[in-house]
Design an enzyme around this catalytic site. Structure first.
Site, PDB file in Angstrom:
ATOM      1  N   ASN A   1       6.277  23.599  17.150  1.00  0.00           N
ATOM      2  CA  ASN A   1       5.279  24.218  16.216  1.00  0.00           C
ATOM      3  C   ASN A   1       4.852  25.815  16.686  1.00  0.00           C
ATOM      4  O   ASN A   1       4.027  25.710  17.523  1.00  0.00           O
ATOM      5  CB  ASN A   1       4.233  23.362  15.573  1.00  0.00           C
ATOM      6  CG  ASN A   1       3.318  24.076  14.765  1.00  0.00           C
ATOM      7  OD1 ASN A   1       3.821  25.061  14.086  1.00  0.00           O
ATOM      8  ND2 ASN A   1       1.927  23.488  14.638  1.00  0.00           N
TER       9      ASN A   1
ATOM     10  N   LYS B   1       3.623  28.121  15.038  1.00  0.00           N
ATOM     11  CA  LYS B   1       2.373  28.441  14.567  1.00  0.00           C
ATOM     12  C   LYS B   1       2.734  30.033  14.065  1.00  0.00           C
ATOM     13  O   LYS B   1       3.709  30.488  13.692  1.00  0.00           O
ATOM     14  CB  LYS B   1       1.291  28.229  15.377  1.00  0.00           C
ATOM     15  CG  LYS B   1       1.036  26.893  15.558  1.00  0.00           C
ATOM     16  CD  LYS B   1      -0.398  26.603  16.114  1.00  0.00           C
ATOM     17  CE  LYS B   1      -0.043  25.009  16.611  1.00  0.00           C
ATOM     18  NZ  LYS B   1      -1.598  24.420  17.130  1.00  0.00           N
TER      19      LYS B   1
ATOM     20  N   HIS C   1      -0.782  19.897   8.450  1.00  0.00           N
ATOM     21  CA  HIS C   1      -1.488  20.255   9.944  1.00  0.00           C
ATOM     22  C   HIS C   1      -2.906  20.237   9.651  1.00  0.00           C
ATOM     23  O   HIS C   1      -3.418  20.938   8.679  1.00  0.00           O
ATOM     24  CB  HIS C   1      -0.534  21.326  10.424  1.00  0.00           C
ATOM     25  CG  HIS C   1      -0.871  21.850  11.889  1.00  0.00           C
ATOM     26  ND1 HIS C   1      -2.069  22.324  12.151  1.00  0.00           N
ATOM     27  CD2 HIS C   1      -0.274  21.475  12.904  1.00  0.00           C
ATOM     28  CE1 HIS C   1      -2.243  22.124  13.544  1.00  0.00           C
ATOM     29  NE2 HIS C   1      -0.908  21.685  14.075  1.00  0.00           N
TER      30      HIS C   1
ATOM     31  N   GLU D   1      -4.851  22.513  10.887  1.00  0.00           N
ATOM     32  CA  GLU D   1      -5.176  23.819  10.718  1.00  0.00           C
ATOM     33  C   GLU D   1      -5.135  24.197   9.399  1.00  0.00           C
ATOM     34  O   GLU D   1      -5.897  24.987   8.805  1.00  0.00           O
ATOM     35  CB  GLU D   1      -4.140  24.867  11.590  1.00  0.00           C
ATOM     36  CG  GLU D   1      -4.731  24.779  12.934  1.00  0.00           C
ATOM     37  CD  GLU D   1      -3.660  24.984  14.049  1.00  0.00           C
ATOM     38  OE1 GLU D   1      -2.554  25.670  13.591  1.00  0.00           O
ATOM     39  OE2 GLU D   1      -3.891  24.717  15.269  1.00  0.00           O
TER      40      GLU D   1
ATOM     41  N   GLU E   1      -2.144  13.801  15.583  1.00  0.00           N
ATOM     42  CA  GLU E   1      -2.688  15.166  16.242  1.00  0.00           C
ATOM     43  C   GLU E   1      -4.326  15.177  16.205  1.00  0.00           C
ATOM     44  O   GLU E   1      -4.762  15.409  15.165  1.00  0.00           O
ATOM     45  CB  GLU E   1      -2.071  16.533  15.749  1.00  0.00           C
ATOM     46  CG  GLU E   1      -0.748  16.653  15.752  1.00  0.00           C
ATOM     47  CD  GLU E   1      -0.400  17.992  15.631  1.00  0.00           C
ATOM     48  OE1 GLU E   1       0.346  18.413  16.590  1.00  0.00           O
ATOM     49  OE2 GLU E   1      -0.601  18.818  14.818  1.00  0.00           O
TER      50      GLU E   1
ATOM     51  N   GLY F   1      -4.667  22.776  21.121  1.00  0.00           N
ATOM     52  CA  GLY F   1      -4.930  23.942  21.828  1.00  0.00           C
ATOM     53  C   GLY F   1      -6.198  24.063  22.806  1.00  0.00           C
ATOM     54  O   GLY F   1      -6.649  25.043  22.893  1.00  0.00           O
TER      55      GLY F   1
ATOM     56  N   SER G   1      -2.168  19.509  22.775  1.00  0.00           N
ATOM     57  CA  SER G   1      -2.038  19.920  24.144  1.00  0.00           C
ATOM     58  C   SER G   1      -1.259  19.125  24.889  1.00  0.00           C
ATOM     59  O   SER G   1      -1.329  18.767  26.214  1.00  0.00           O
ATOM     60  CB  SER G   1      -3.710  19.536  24.860  1.00  0.00           C
ATOM     61  OG  SER G   1      -4.533  20.526  24.334  1.00  0.00           O
TER      62      SER G   1
HETATM   63  P1  PGA Z   1      -1.042  22.554  20.945  1.00  0.00           P
HETATM   64  O1  PGA Z   1      -0.760  22.342  19.380  1.00  0.00           O
HETATM   65  O2  PGA Z   1      -0.027  21.752  21.446  1.00  0.00           O
HETATM   66  O3  PGA Z   1      -1.269  24.029  21.074  1.00  0.00           O
HETATM   67  O4  PGA Z   1      -2.218  21.675  21.122  1.00  0.00           O
HETATM   68  C1  PGA Z   1      -0.115  21.201  18.797  1.00  0.00           C
HETATM   69  C2  PGA Z   1      -0.058  21.422  17.187  1.00  0.00           C
HETATM   70  O5  PGA Z   1      -1.194  22.070  16.821  1.00  0.00           O
HETATM   71  O6  PGA Z   1       0.819  20.992  16.514  1.00  0.00           O
END
Ligand code: PGA
Length: 246
Positions: A8, A10, A95, A97, A165, A171, A209
């Site tokens: 992903n 982003k 997601h 976010e 997640e 992140g 992460s």
């Molecule tokens: P990350 O994000 O691996 O940077 O923690 C994963 C995600 O949000 O899909």
């Protein structure tokens, strides 16, 4: 079942970075089948570019979101038929976010997933608890409510992937303990089996992460059928390393 490792990206990468990244991955993939399906989810504006570059490779293409409607007066939005038409086979919906930044509800996420299914796209439906939820011991009930509310009746193991997640792990460099990941994935599996005829065949990804150092261990947990990778999907070394850590 064959695991799925999804990147992903982003809101990252300009066209030059995007093509360099995908060319590097294609070179790696041409030399070795890592034993998993590899999916890239770049920003909308790079879908055409990436789609053209991966056309002859087994690498898969997906988007990071779609609108619930097929067309109309929705300035700035992209619909599921547009994604299909652009060569996508997958779309991430719900997601955390987007749930947090755009107030997306379980109902909206389920409508987006249904739009995906109606347009030959596999939906990757995301669920996950906040740190407040976890500290209050509400993780299982929160992900249960999200799963039951966000996965539409049209779902089956072929058109839907679940991604667990934990919001606090995204992140941050923090991950749950393996036993905590296992507990959530087992719970999601049980819910899928109770609600869908082929519930034992849905892929359930872990995300948050995931990196070169922890991927091997996390991907070997029971009922973890792949990963949804953010930050570590932005370099060939890290992402390919995760793909080959199974
Ligand atoms: P990350 O994000 O691996 O940077 O923690 C994963 C995600 O949000 O899909």
């Amino acid at each position: 079942m064959r695991p799925l490792i999804a990147g992903n990206w982003k809101m990252n990468t300009l066209r030059a970075d995007a093509s360099a990244l995908v060319v590097g991955l294609i070179e790696q993939r041409a030399g070795e089948d890592p034993g998993c399906d590899i999916l890239l989810c770049p920003p909308f504006v790079s879908l055409g570019l990436i789609g053209d570059i991966i056309a002859q490779s087994p690498i898969l293409l997906g988007a990071q979101d779609c609108h619930k409607e097929e067309s109309g007066a929705y300035t700035g939005s992209i619909s599921a038929p547009m994604l299909s038409d652009a060569g996508c086979g997958f779309v991430i919906v719900g997601h955390s976010e987007r749930r947090a930044q755009y107030n997306e509800t379980d109902l909206l996420v389920s409508e987006k997933a249904r739009a995906a299914h109606e347009n030959a796209l596999v939906s990757i439906v995301c669920v996950g608890e906040t740190l407040v939820d976890r500290d209050a011991d509400n993780t299982l009930s929160v992900v249960e409510e999200q799963l039951l509310g966000s996965v539409p009746k049209s779902a089956n193991a072929k058109n839907t992937v679940i991604a667990y997640e934990p919001v606090w792990a995204i992140g941050t460099g923090k991950t749950p303990k393996n036993i905590q990941i296992r507990e959530v994935h087992d719970h999601l599996r049980m819910l899928l089996e109770n609600n869908f005829a082929d519930g034992n065949e849905f892929r359930i990804l872990y995300g948050g992460s995931m990196n070169l150092a922890n991927a091997g261990e996390i991907l070997s947990i029971k009922n973890v059928n792949g990963g949804l990778v953010g930050g570590a999907s932005l370099t060939v070394k890290d992402f390919w390393g995760i793909c080959t850590s199974l």
